[in-house]
Design a protein around this motif. Structure first.
Motif, PDB file in Angstrom:
ATOM      1  N   PHE A 169       0.812  -1.212   0.000  1.00  0.00           N
ATOM      2  CA  PHE A 169       0.000   0.000   0.000  1.00  0.00           C
ATOM      3  C   PHE A 169       0.848   1.265   0.000  1.00  0.00           C
ATOM      4  O   PHE A 169       0.413   2.318  -0.464  1.00  0.00           O
ATOM      5  N   GLY A 170       2.081   1.172   0.527  1.00  0.00           N
ATOM      6  CA  GLY A 170       2.960   2.330   0.510  1.00  0.00           C
ATOM      7  C   GLY A 170       3.292   2.774  -0.899  1.00  0.00           C
ATOM      8  O   GLY A 170       3.257   3.967  -1.223  1.00  0.00           O
ATOM      9  N   GLN A 171       3.619   1.811  -1.757  1.00  0.00           N
ATOM     10  CA  GLN A 171       3.920   2.148  -3.144  1.00  0.00           C
ATOM     11  C   GLN A 171       2.677   2.703  -3.844  1.00  0.00           C
ATOM     12  O   GLN A 171       2.749   3.671  -4.611  1.00  0.00           O
ATOM     13  N   LEU A 172       1.511   2.111  -3.549  1.00  0.00           N
ATOM     14  CA  LEU A 172       0.266   2.587  -4.150  1.00  0.00           C
ATOM     15  C   LEU A 172      -0.090   3.988  -3.658  1.00  0.00           C
ATOM     16  O   LEU A 172      -0.655   4.797  -4.405  1.00  0.00           O
ATOM     17  N   THR A 173       0.253   4.293  -2.398  1.00  0.00           N
ATOM     18  CA  THR A 173      -0.034   5.613  -1.839  1.00  0.00           C
ATOM     19  C   THR A 173       0.747   6.694  -2.560  1.00  0.00           C
ATOM     20  O   THR A 173       0.218   7.769  -2.867  1.00  0.00           O
ATOM     21  N   ASP A 174       2.035   6.443  -2.841  1.00  0.00           N
ATOM     22  CA  ASP A 174       2.834   7.420  -3.582  1.00  0.00           C
ATOM     23  C   ASP A 174       2.364   7.550  -5.026  1.00  0.00           C
ATOM     24  O   ASP A 174       2.502   8.603  -5.643  1.00  0.00           O
ATOM     25  N   ARG A 175       1.764   6.497  -5.557  1.00  0.00           N
ATOM     26  CA  ARG A 175       1.356   6.517  -6.972  1.00  0.00           C
ATOM     27  C   ARG A 175      -0.061   7.069  -7.160  1.00  0.00           C
ATOM     28  O   ARG A 175      -0.306   7.850  -8.076  1.00  0.00           O
ATOM     29  N   PHE A 176      -1.000   6.667  -6.296  1.00  0.00           N
ATOM     30  CA  PHE A 176      -2.406   7.015  -6.514  1.00  0.00           C
ATOM     31  C   PHE A 176      -2.967   8.031  -5.520  1.00  0.00           C
ATOM     32  O   PHE A 176      -4.120   8.435  -5.648  1.00  0.00           O
ATOM     33  N   GLY A 177      -2.174   8.436  -4.541  1.00  0.00           N
ATOM     34  CA  GLY A 177      -2.632   9.476  -3.631  1.00  0.00           C
ATOM     35  C   GLY A 177      -2.872   8.992  -2.221  1.00  0.00           C
ATOM     36  O   GLY A 177      -3.128   7.809  -1.979  1.00  0.00           O
ATOM     37  N   ARG A 178      -2.771   9.936  -1.274  1.00  0.00           N
ATOM     38  CA  ARG A 178      -2.914   9.601   0.140  1.00  0.00           C
ATOM     39  C   ARG A 178      -4.357   9.225   0.493  1.00  0.00           C
ATOM     40  O   ARG A 178      -4.607   8.233   1.154  1.00  0.00           O
ATOM     41  N   LYS A 179      -5.322  10.040   0.019  1.00  0.00           N
ATOM     42  CA  LYS A 179      -6.701   9.847   0.455  1.00  0.00           C
ATOM     43  C   LYS A 179      -7.289   8.528  -0.032  1.00  0.00           C
ATOM     44  O   LYS A 179      -7.936   7.810   0.739  1.00  0.00           O
ATOM     45  N   LYS A 180      -7.082   8.216  -1.292  1.00  0.00           N
ATOM     46  CA  LYS A 180      -7.646   6.982  -1.835  1.00  0.00           C
ATOM     47  C   LYS A 180      -7.169   5.771  -1.042  1.00  0.00           C
ATOM     48  O   LYS A 180      -7.942   4.855  -0.729  1.00  0.00           O
ATOM     49  N   LEU A 181      -5.897   5.781  -0.669  1.00  0.00           N
ATOM     50  CA  LEU A 181      -5.339   4.619   0.018  1.00  0.00           C
ATOM     51  C   LEU A 181      -5.697   4.595   1.494  1.00  0.00           C
ATOM     52  O   LEU A 181      -5.864   3.516   2.071  1.00  0.00           O
ATOM     53  N   PHE A 182      -5.833   5.769   2.148  1.00  0.00           N
ATOM     54  CA  PHE A 182      -6.194   5.665   3.561  1.00  0.00           C
ATOM     55  C   PHE A 182      -7.665   5.292   3.750  1.00  0.00           C
ATOM     56  O   PHE A 182      -8.083   4.919   4.850  1.00  0.00           O
ATOM     57  N   ILE A 183      -8.455   5.355   2.702  1.00  0.00           N
ATOM     58  CA  ILE A 183      -9.814   4.806   2.764  1.00  0.00           C
ATOM     59  C   ILE A 183      -9.773   3.296   2.536  1.00  0.00           C
ATOM     60  O   ILE A 183     -10.402   2.510   3.254  1.00  0.00           O
ATOM     61  N   ILE A 184      -9.019   2.865   1.524  1.00  0.00           N
ATOM     62  CA  ILE A 184      -8.929   1.443   1.190  1.00  0.00           C
ATOM     63  C   ILE A 184      -8.334   0.634   2.339  1.00  0.00           C
ATOM     64  O   ILE A 184      -8.833  -0.431   2.711  1.00  0.00           O
ATOM     65  N   THR A 185      -7.230   1.132   2.913  1.00  0.00           N
ATOM     66  CA  THR A 185      -6.567   0.369   3.968  1.00  0.00           C
ATOM     67  C   THR A 185      -7.446   0.235   5.210  1.00  0.00           C
ATOM     68  O   THR A 185      -7.429  -0.804   5.885  1.00  0.00           O
ATOM     69  N   LEU A 186      -8.227   1.264   5.511  1.00  0.00           N
ATOM     70  CA  LEU A 186      -9.133   1.162   6.652  1.00  0.00           C
ATOM     71  C   LEU A 186     -10.215   0.121   6.383  1.00  0.00           C
ATOM     72  O   LEU A 186     -10.608  -0.635   7.282  1.00  0.00           O
ATOM     73  N   ALA A 187     -10.685   0.037   5.130  1.00  0.00           N
ATOM     74  CA  ALA A 187     -11.687  -0.965   4.771  1.00  0.00           C
ATOM     75  C   ALA A 187     -11.124  -2.382   4.929  1.00  0.00           C
ATOM     76  O   ALA A 187     -11.816  -3.295   5.403  1.00  0.00           O
ATOM     77  N   VAL A 188      -9.865  -2.582   4.545  1.00  0.00           N
ATOM     78  CA  VAL A 188      -9.224  -3.892   4.716  1.00  0.00           C
ATOM     79  C   VAL A 188      -9.179  -4.265   6.192  1.00  0.00           C
ATOM     80  O   VAL A 188      -9.489  -5.399   6.583  1.00  0.00           O
ATOM     81  N   TYR A 189      -8.794  -3.300   7.022  1.00  0.00           N
ATOM     82  CA  TYR A 189      -8.746  -3.558   8.466  1.00  0.00           C
ATOM     83  C   TYR A 189     -10.124  -3.960   8.993  1.00  0.00           C
ATOM     84  O   TYR A 189     -10.254  -4.915   9.777  1.00  0.00           O
ATOM     85  N   LEU A 190     -11.165  -3.229   8.594  1.00  0.00           N
ATOM     86  CA  LEU A 190     -12.507  -3.486   9.109  1.00  0.00           C
ATOM     87  C   LEU A 190     -12.960  -4.916   8.812  1.00  0.00           C
ATOM     88  O   LEU A 190     -13.465  -5.621   9.690  1.00  0.00           O
ATOM     89  N   VAL A 191     -12.774  -5.343   7.578  1.00  0.00           N
ATOM     90  CA  VAL A 191     -13.206  -6.694   7.191  1.00  0.00           C
ATOM     91  C   VAL A 191     -12.396  -7.743   7.951  1.00  0.00           C
ATOM     92  O   VAL A 191     -12.948  -8.717   8.494  1.00  0.00           O
TER      93      VAL A 191
END
Length: 486
Positions: A87-109
């Motif tokens: 997710f770190g590489q994806l964060t630098d590539r696709f943006g901070r906000k998009k990834l901090f939403i996705i990673t929280l969703a992974v944690y929740l599930v």
């Protein structure tokens, strides 16, 4: 508006505009929306520490051993390492906000799945998945926070945010006192509810987080300068409206060549060729804090139960005090990291906690009764260690170029935690399972040595970062060829 000097090259004042802002409601929103990731991690780690002895008891429904608890801890940490890198590489590539939403969703599930564990192998798998979400959070969140917080308070804000980890830890331990009470919940139900509560907290955080904007620093480098200007303009208007402050003119500007992506080889070269001493520093700080924290915290419940005869339903009470003591360290000392400075404070907290581990171990070896004195020295040791550990995340977030920030955090977290955070829980878990106080003492001494080494590395290679703009500490790769620096 940005000045376009040639195709894909702009001159911008966005960093200076963000750094000159007075503290406002916007910054509180960032604090609560993003910083609360540490609450989740603290809750996760301490829940395992608190309920560890219950999971090994007959009737828990999991049929786990003390060694299984150590393995589950290692799986969580390994998952966090994998998640951070991916997710770190994806964060630098696709943006901070998009990834901090996705990673929280992974944690929740994943944390909901933990509640339905029926066998050790399933528990190992779900803990790994939970770890991937938390690891990804670190990369996305820490990079976004440092890019949105003014330079003059970046150190204290980072440490205060990181201290919330221990608020989550104390809350998790306190909840465990109720959830492990067999007169309220049966032995195979209470610990499952604990994981469900983590998911509920994650949902609340998700709602707040939706209102945190994308990092303007990331936007203008990735060809979205108009959106960066709009975001900063909205923040400035909100600050003026709520504080009545007249904002001074930005005192600097920078020219960048916009790029959609940056090759991984360039990122690696930045860390190992341009900033080799900073790379050694980041690794040392992360290995030290990961070993002592993951090794001891994940196994603290079983240590109290096995060596002090503390019942599994009472052990979380000691962890409440442990969590509160850890939280006081960063809260009390945070301002000094911006005034006294990064290098003396990080060196002092690492070396100080290493020194205090020695009397802690001697008390553990010599005392077979009450755990009170052991707990007092434990709190003193981790009062310092928690501030140093928080500063490790701050350090790697601010001393590398913007384009590599999230992946830099991910890399140091993954490698440092992989070396210290996986070995630590496995080593301490095996030592505690052996029933030998001498072996557990060896674990404490090894942790002290690793922390002391990290403190010496900080003393030699530490960076004077207090009060400085991120761009002054490490020029963006898109702005100019990076110069060799400390």
């Amino acid at each position: 508006m940005p000045v376009v000097t040639q195709r894909n090259e702009i001159t911008t004042r966005v960093p200076a505009r963000l750094d000159r802002l007075p503290w406002s409601r916007f910054h509180w929103r960032v604090l609560f929306g993003l910083g609360t990731v540490w609450l989740l991690d603290g809750l996760e780690v301490t829940l395992i520490g608190s309920i560890a002895s219950r999971l090994t008891e007959p009737g828990s429904g999991l049929h786990a051993t003390d060694s299984d608890i150590g393995i589950a801890a290692a799986c969580y940490v390994f998952g966090a390492c994998v998640g951070a890198l991916v997710f770190g590489q994806l964060t630098d590539r696709f943006g901070r906000k998009k990834l901090f939403i996705i990673t929280l969703a992974v944690y929740l599930v994943a944390t909901v799945l933990c509640a339905f564990a029926f066998a050790p192998w399933y528990f190992f798998l779900t803990r790994f998945l939970t770890g991937t979400g938390i690891g990804g959070e670190y990369a996305a969140i820490n990079s976004a926070i440092d890019e949105l917080i003014p330079a003059r308070v970046r150190g204290r804000v980072d440490l205060v945010i990181n201290s919330t980890y221990w608020g989550g830890a104390a809350a998790g331990a306190a909840l465990s006192l109720l959830l492990l009470n067999t007169s309220v919940f049966s032995a195979d139900v209470g610990w499952r509810i604990a994981f469900g509560l983590g998911a509920v907290l994650g949902l609340v955080i998700l709602v707040v987080r939706r209102h945190v904007p994308e990092s303007p620093r990331w936007l203008f480098i990735h060809g979205r300068e108009r959106e960066a200007e709009r975001v900063v303009g909205e923040i400035e208007r909100d600050v003026r409206d709520r504080t009545g402050a007249e904002l001074p003119e930005p005192d600097s500007e920078m020219t960048v060549r916009q790029r959609k992506t940056i090759p991984f080889r360039e990122i690696a070269a930045t860390a190992f060729r341009t900033y080799p001493r900073r790379t050694i520093l980041g690794l040392a700080l992360f290995v030290g804090q990961a070993f002592i924290y993951n090794g001891i915290t994940f196994n603290l419940g079983t240590l109290y139960s096995n060596y002090y005869g503390v019942a599994s339903g009472i052990a979380p009470l000691f962890l409440v005090f442990y969590g509160l003591g850890n939280m006081l360290g960063p809260l009390t000392l945070s301002k000094l990291f911006d005034t006294v400075g990064r290098r003396p404070m990080i060196t002092g907290t690492y070396l100080g906690s290493a020194i205090l581990t020695i009397p802690l171990t001697l008390v553990f070896l010599g005392q077979t009764g009450s755990p009170v004195w052991f707990t007092v020295l434990l709190l003193a040791t981790f009062f310092l260690a928690s501030a140093g550990s928080s500063a490790a995340y701050l350090t790697v977030s601010e001393i590398f170029p913007m384009e590599t920030r999230a992946l830099a955090i991910a890399f140091f977290y993954a490698v440092g935690t992989g070396l210290g955070g996986i070995v630590g829980p496995l080593l301490f878990g095996a030592f505690i399972d052996s029933g030998s106080r001498g072996l557990v003492a060896v674990g404490f001494y090894v942790a002290a040595a690793v922390m002391a080494l990290a403190g010496v590395v900080e003393l030699i290679f530490g960076v004077k970062a207090e009060g400085k703009s991120l761009e002054d500490l490490a020029a963006p790769l898109s702005a100019q060829p990076a110069k060799v620096s400390a």
